[in-house]
Scaffold this motif. Sequence first.
Motif, PDB file in Angstrom:
ATOM      1  N   ASN A   2       0.790  -1.297   0.154  1.00 61.80           N
ATOM      2  CA  ASN A   2      -0.192  -0.153  -0.114  1.00 61.80           C
ATOM      3  C   ASN A   2       0.932   1.232  -0.178  1.00 61.80           C
ATOM      4  O   ASN A   2       1.716   1.429   0.658  1.00 61.80           O
ATOM      5  CB  ASN A   2      -0.830  -0.026   1.391  1.00 61.80           C
ATOM      6  N   LYS A   3       0.470   2.192  -0.713  1.00 62.44           N
ATOM      7  CA  LYS A   3       1.235   3.384  -0.971  1.00 62.44           C
ATOM      8  C   LYS A   3       0.583   4.648   0.018  1.00 62.44           C
ATOM      9  O   LYS A   3      -0.703   4.451   0.095  1.00 62.44           O
ATOM     10  CB  LYS A   3       1.221   3.937  -2.412  1.00 62.44           C
ATOM     11  N   ASP A   4       1.347   5.426   0.604  1.00 65.07           N
ATOM     12  CA  ASP A   4       1.079   6.294   1.288  1.00 65.07           C
ATOM     13  C   ASP A   4       1.046   7.649   0.474  1.00 65.07           C
ATOM     14  O   ASP A   4      -0.199   8.476   0.914  1.00 65.07           O
ATOM     15  CB  ASP A   4       1.856   6.745   2.616  1.00 65.07           C
ATOM     16  N   PHE A   5       1.604   7.892  -0.496  1.00 65.86           N
ATOM     17  CA  PHE A   5       1.918   9.143  -1.053  1.00 65.86           C
ATOM     18  C   PHE A   5       1.763   8.668  -2.704  1.00 65.86           C
ATOM     19  O   PHE A   5       2.473   7.789  -3.027  1.00 65.86           O
ATOM     20  CB  PHE A   5       2.994   9.936  -0.801  1.00 65.86           C
ATOM     21  N   PRO A  46      -0.877  13.061  -0.409  1.00 66.55           N
ATOM     22  CA  PRO A  46      -1.174  11.813   0.452  1.00 66.55           C
ATOM     23  C   PRO A  46      -2.613  10.721  -0.223  1.00 66.55           C
ATOM     24  O   PRO A  46      -3.374  11.587  -0.574  1.00 66.55           O
ATOM     25  CB  PRO A  46      -1.742  12.605   1.837  1.00 66.55           C
ATOM     26  N   VAL A  47      -2.553   9.751  -0.334  1.00 68.83           N
ATOM     27  CA  VAL A  47      -3.365   8.836  -0.717  1.00 68.83           C
ATOM     28  C   VAL A  47      -4.867   9.095  -0.051  1.00 68.83           C
ATOM     29  O   VAL A  47      -5.876   9.196  -0.708  1.00 68.83           O
ATOM     30  CB  VAL A  47      -2.940   7.331  -0.598  1.00 68.83           C
ATOM     31  N   ALA A  48      -4.734   9.218   1.041  1.00 67.66           N
ATOM     32  CA  ALA A  48      -5.969   9.336   2.009  1.00 67.66           C
ATOM     33  C   ALA A  48      -6.607  10.678   1.621  1.00 67.66           C
ATOM     34  O   ALA A  48      -8.079  10.634   1.434  1.00 67.66           O
ATOM     35  CB  ALA A  48      -5.880   9.230   3.483  1.00 67.66           C
TER      36      ALA A  48
END
Length: 89
Positions: A2-5, A46-48
């Motif tokens: 999973n990527k964070d950015f 940021p992915v979120a």
Amino acid sequence: MNKDFYTVQEIADLLRVQVSAVRNRLSRGDPTLPPSIRVGGRRLFPVAAYQEWINALVGSAQAPDNAGRVLATAEPRRGRPRQASRGLA
């Protein structure tokens, strides 16, 4: 994994625009991009925050009071006016 950015390149791919368009929008402070942070000399998204941003856009497009509205704000035209707008149709 999973990527964070996301990088600028990945955001350009997701939005289906050129990398230069993303960089231009960033330099202008254009609000039509997802939130980003600067880490060293890199701009990261940021992915979120991207997911929240895109869900807000999709949600506002589906709202009944926004029927027919464009998601991105249109900038005023620059340059010479068209003949029709000068009353010379």
